[in-house]
Motif scaffolding. Sequence first.
Motif, PDB file in Angstrom:
ATOM      1  N   THR A 237      14.100   5.118 -13.550  1.00 48.31           N
ATOM      2  CA  THR A 237      12.955   6.009 -13.687  1.00 48.31           C
ATOM      3  C   THR A 237      12.839   6.930 -12.471  1.00 48.31           C
ATOM      4  O   THR A 237      12.989   6.493 -11.328  1.00 48.31           O
ATOM      5  N   SER A 238      12.561   8.202 -12.706  1.00 47.27           N
ATOM      6  CA  SER A 238      12.477   9.182 -11.630  1.00 47.27           C
ATOM      7  C   SER A 238      11.373   8.838 -10.635  1.00 47.27           C
ATOM      8  O   SER A 238      10.299   8.375 -11.019  1.00 47.27           O
ATOM      9  N   ASN A 239      11.647   9.080  -9.348  1.00 50.41           N
ATOM     10  CA  ASN A 239      10.677   8.857  -8.264  1.00 50.41           C
ATOM     11  C   ASN A 239      10.127   7.439  -8.255  1.00 50.41           C
ATOM     12  O   ASN A 239       8.931   7.220  -8.053  1.00 50.41           O
ATOM     13  N   ASN A 240      10.993   6.469  -8.448  1.00 50.68           N
ATOM     14  CA  ASN A 240      10.545   5.085  -8.527  1.00 50.68           C
ATOM     15  C   ASN A 240      11.148   4.206  -7.434  1.00 50.68           C
ATOM     16  O   ASN A 240      11.071   2.984  -7.504  1.00 50.68           O
ATOM     17  N   SER A 241      11.744   4.827  -6.429  1.00 47.51           N
ATOM     18  CA  SER A 241      12.244   4.090  -5.268  1.00 47.51           C
ATOM     19  C   SER A 241      12.188   5.017  -4.066  1.00 47.51           C
ATOM     20  O   SER A 241      12.017   6.233  -4.206  1.00 47.51           O
ATOM     21  N   ILE A 242      12.313   4.444  -2.890  1.00 44.79           N
ATOM     22  CA  ILE A 242      12.366   5.243  -1.676  1.00 44.79           C
ATOM     23  C   ILE A 242      13.811   5.287  -1.205  1.00 44.79           C
ATOM     24  O   ILE A 242      14.523   4.279  -1.266  1.00 44.79           O
ATOM     25  N   ALA A 243      14.280   6.468  -0.803  1.00 42.12           N
ATOM     26  CA  ALA A 243      15.677   6.661  -0.440  1.00 42.12           C
ATOM     27  C   ALA A 243      15.790   6.859   1.069  1.00 42.12           C
ATOM     28  O   ALA A 243      15.260   7.827   1.615  1.00 42.12           O
ATOM     29  N   PHE A 244      16.467   5.927   1.737  1.00 43.80           N
ATOM     30  CA  PHE A 244      16.681   6.013   3.176  1.00 43.80           C
ATOM     31  C   PHE A 244      18.040   6.686   3.429  1.00 43.80           C
ATOM     32  O   PHE A 244      19.050   6.301   2.831  1.00 43.80           O
ATOM     33  N   ASN A 245      18.063   7.643   4.352  1.00 45.25           N
ATOM     34  CA  ASN A 245      19.249   8.479   4.518  1.00 45.25           C
ATOM     35  C   ASN A 245      20.219   8.018   5.594  1.00 45.25           C
ATOM     36  O   ASN A 245      21.122   8.752   5.989  1.00 45.25           O
ATOM     37  N   SER A 246      20.030   6.823   6.140  1.00 47.17           N
ATOM     38  CA  SER A 246      20.913   6.200   7.130  1.00 47.17           C
ATOM     39  C   SER A 246      20.825   6.836   8.518  1.00 47.17           C
ATOM     40  O   SER A 246      21.575   6.449   9.422  1.00 47.17           O
ATOM     41  N   SER A 247      19.893   7.792   8.718  1.00 50.98           N
ATOM     42  CA  SER A 247      19.817   8.421  10.036  1.00 50.98           C
ATOM     43  C   SER A 247      18.401   8.614  10.557  1.00 50.98           C
ATOM     44  O   SER A 247      18.152   8.393  11.743  1.00 50.98           O
ATOM     45  N   SER A 248      17.459   9.028   9.720  1.00 51.93           N
ATOM     46  CA  SER A 248      16.134   9.366  10.246  1.00 51.93           C
ATOM     47  C   SER A 248      14.970   8.839   9.414  1.00 51.93           C
ATOM     48  O   SER A 248      13.816   8.990   9.822  1.00 51.93           O
ATOM     49  N   ASP A 249      15.198   8.239   8.282  1.00 50.55           N
ATOM     50  CA  ASP A 249      14.117   7.786   7.403  1.00 50.55           C
ATOM     51  C   ASP A 249      13.663   6.384   7.767  1.00 50.55           C
ATOM     52  O   ASP A 249      14.474   5.522   8.121  1.00 50.55           O
ATOM     53  N   TYR A 250      12.364   6.158   7.643  1.00 47.88           N
ATOM     54  CA  TYR A 250      11.803   4.830   7.852  1.00 47.88           C
ATOM     55  C   TYR A 250      10.380   4.812   7.320  1.00 47.88           C
ATOM     56  O   TYR A 250       9.777   5.856   7.072  1.00 47.88           O
ATOM     57  N   VAL A 251       9.839   3.617   7.148  1.00 46.75           N
ATOM     58  CA  VAL A 251       8.418   3.410   6.831  1.00 46.75           C
ATOM     59  C   VAL A 251       7.857   2.539   7.947  1.00 46.75           C
ATOM     60  O   VAL A 251       8.441   1.515   8.308  1.00 46.75           O
ATOM     61  N   TYR A 252       6.716   2.968   8.466  1.00 48.09           N
ATOM     62  CA  TYR A 252       6.156   2.357   9.657  1.00 48.09           C
ATOM     63  C   TYR A 252       4.708   1.978   9.373  1.00 48.09           C
ATOM     64  O   TYR A 252       3.888   2.827   9.031  1.00 48.09           O
ATOM     65  N   ILE A 253       4.379   0.698   9.454  1.00 42.46           N
ATOM     66  CA  ILE A 253       3.041   0.202   9.178  1.00 42.46           C
ATOM     67  C   ILE A 253       2.430  -0.268  10.493  1.00 42.46           C
ATOM     68  O   ILE A 253       2.894  -1.235  11.092  1.00 42.46           O
ATOM     69  N   ASP A 254       1.412   0.433  10.953  1.00 50.78           N
ATOM     70  CA  ASP A 254       0.855   0.206  12.280  1.00 50.78           C
ATOM     71  C   ASP A 254      -0.128  -0.964  12.285  1.00 50.78           C
ATOM     72  O   ASP A 254      -0.747  -1.278  11.282  1.00 50.78           O
ATOM     73  N   ASN A 255      -0.253  -1.591  13.459  1.00 51.93           N
ATOM     74  CA  ASN A 255      -1.280  -2.615  13.699  1.00 51.93           C
ATOM     75  C   ASN A 255      -1.307  -3.682  12.618  1.00 51.93           C
ATOM     76  O   ASN A 255      -2.348  -4.009  12.053  1.00 51.93           O
ATOM     77  N   SER A 256      -0.147  -4.224  12.308  1.00 48.13           N
ATOM     78  CA  SER A 256      -0.022  -5.125  11.161  1.00 48.13           C
ATOM     79  C   SER A 256      -0.214  -6.581  11.578  1.00 48.13           C
ATOM     80  O   SER A 256       0.660  -7.416  11.419  1.00 48.13           O
ATOM     81  N   VAL A 257      -1.395  -6.895  12.127  1.00 47.66           N
ATOM     82  CA  VAL A 257      -1.681  -8.258  12.554  1.00 47.66           C
ATOM     83  C   VAL A 257      -1.656  -9.228  11.376  1.00 47.66           C
ATOM     84  O   VAL A 257      -1.248 -10.379  11.496  1.00 47.66           O
ATOM     85  N   ASP A 258      -2.103  -8.748  10.219  1.00 50.69           N
ATOM     86  CA  ASP A 258      -2.224  -9.651   9.081  1.00 50.69           C
ATOM     87  C   ASP A 258      -0.878 -10.047   8.487  1.00 50.69           C
ATOM     88  O   ASP A 258      -0.826 -10.877   7.581  1.00 50.69           O
ATOM     89  N   VAL A 259       0.214  -9.469   8.964  1.00 52.08           N
ATOM     90  CA  VAL A 259       1.530  -9.946   8.539  1.00 52.08           C
ATOM     91  C   VAL A 259       2.236 -10.659   9.690  1.00 52.08           C
ATOM     92  O   VAL A 259       3.457 -10.707   9.765  1.00 52.08           O
ATOM     93  N   ASN A 260       1.437 -11.221  10.609  1.00 51.79           N
ATOM     94  CA  ASN A 260       1.928 -12.228  11.547  1.00 51.79           C
ATOM     95  C   ASN A 260       1.869 -13.585  10.851  1.00 51.79           C
ATOM     96  O   ASN A 260       0.897 -13.879  10.155  1.00 51.79           O
ATOM     97  N   PHE A 261       2.886 -14.408  11.080  1.00 53.20           N
ATOM     98  CA  PHE A 261       2.903 -15.715  10.426  1.00 53.20           C
ATOM     99  C   PHE A 261       3.157 -16.851  11.418  1.00 53.20           C
ATOM    100  O   PHE A 261       3.625 -17.921  11.056  1.00 53.20           O
ATOM    101  N   GLY A 262       2.824 -16.583  12.688  1.00 52.81           N
ATOM    102  CA  GLY A 262       2.897 -17.604  13.719  1.00 52.81           C
ATOM    103  C   GLY A 262       1.896 -17.280  14.809  1.00 52.81           C
ATOM    104  O   GLY A 262       1.485 -16.132  14.965  1.00 52.81           O
ATOM    105  N   ASN A 263       1.516 -18.293  15.588  1.00 55.00           N
ATOM    106  CA  ASN A 263       0.572 -18.077  16.688  1.00 55.00           C
ATOM    107  C   ASN A 263       1.095 -18.619  18.008  1.00 55.00           C
ATOM    108  O   ASN A 263       0.330 -18.833  18.949  1.00 55.00           O
ATOM    109  N   GLY A 264       2.408 -18.842  18.088  1.00 54.84           N
ATOM    110  CA  GLY A 264       3.007 -19.382  19.292  1.00 54.84           C
ATOM    111  C   GLY A 264       3.071 -20.891  19.311  1.00 54.84           C
ATOM    112  O   GLY A 264       3.838 -21.475  20.082  1.00 54.84           O
ATOM    113  N   THR A 265       2.251 -21.531  18.480  1.00 58.17           N
ATOM    114  CA  THR A 265       2.232 -22.993  18.391  1.00 58.17           C
ATOM    115  C   THR A 265       2.688 -23.475  17.023  1.00 58.17           C
ATOM    116  O   THR A 265       3.458 -24.440  16.910  1.00 58.17           O
ATOM    117  N   ASN A 266       2.210 -22.801  15.968  1.00 56.92           N
ATOM    118  CA  ASN A 266       2.559 -23.172  14.600  1.00 56.92           C
ATOM    119  C   ASN A 266       2.883 -21.929  13.783  1.00 56.92           C
ATOM    120  O   ASN A 266       2.357 -20.845  14.032  1.00 56.92           O
TER     121      ASN A 266
END
Length: 268
Positions: free
Chosen positions: A76-105
């Motif tokens: 389907t058209s426009n249904n994926s993101i295409a990375f060009n191997s040189s300059s493309d990226y997706v950047y999600i800032d301040n992503s504390v909620d996708v931490n899965f450790g606290n240094g102890t557990n």
Amino acid sequence: TLSEPTITYVPLVVPLLADSLYIGSTLSEPTIVDISGATYQALLYMPFNGNVVDSTGRNLAVTGGTTYGNGIFTGTSNNSIAFNSSSDYVYIDNSVDVNFGNGTNDVPFSIAASIDINSNTTNLPFIWKRNGTSGGTEQSYFSLINSGIIIFRLVDQSTGGLMDIRTTTVLSTNTPYQVLLTYDGSSLNSGLNIYINGVLQSVTRSTSGTYIAMEEFNHELIVGRWGKTNTFNFDGEMEDLAIFKTELSGSDALSLYNTVSTGGSVPI
């Protein structure tokens, strides 16, 4: 004489949604029962269908210089993101909620995405939880594809310990794959697994140093690049990126593959 009336409760089963039923009685509150078979819900879900929006509705700072391609499985058209191997990226800032450790557990989590790689070069970054500069060293977890081999690694920044697994199967170029990475939160290497197209993969396992738990960092979640300014970049298409705060099971893996490979959406 008069007697107490007899009250008969009549069960109601009324279709509500495609994957739900309304079940109750004429005198009770309804109960919503999920009959889709899905036992998981995404913490973050980015279908990449013409945008980089998180479909769970959370307000994230998301940026990325990217273009869009056809659906990896559906075409389907426009249904994926295409990375060009040189300059493309997706950047999600301040992503504390996708931490899965606290240094102890650690706590369980899973990461899924459909991918189609254009080359089998070294170091194609899939997803990275780290500070964004090329020299940044603080990191929690990442996955990359190295010469067609998927690597899934957890890092204990305080001890310098790490553990990872690597598939023995080598991915082919220009081939659709649905990849699922899972971790049970046990701080053991045996708790890491990789599924491809719903099938549990044979892996090699390694540990270096002493691993206790991932640290809780307020750092970026970077998709498609090894740090925001690094020279290693993903080369190919990606869609249906999802993160779950649970360890998905083998049956979940198959259900997820069957859903996304036929154009369905990840439960949120």
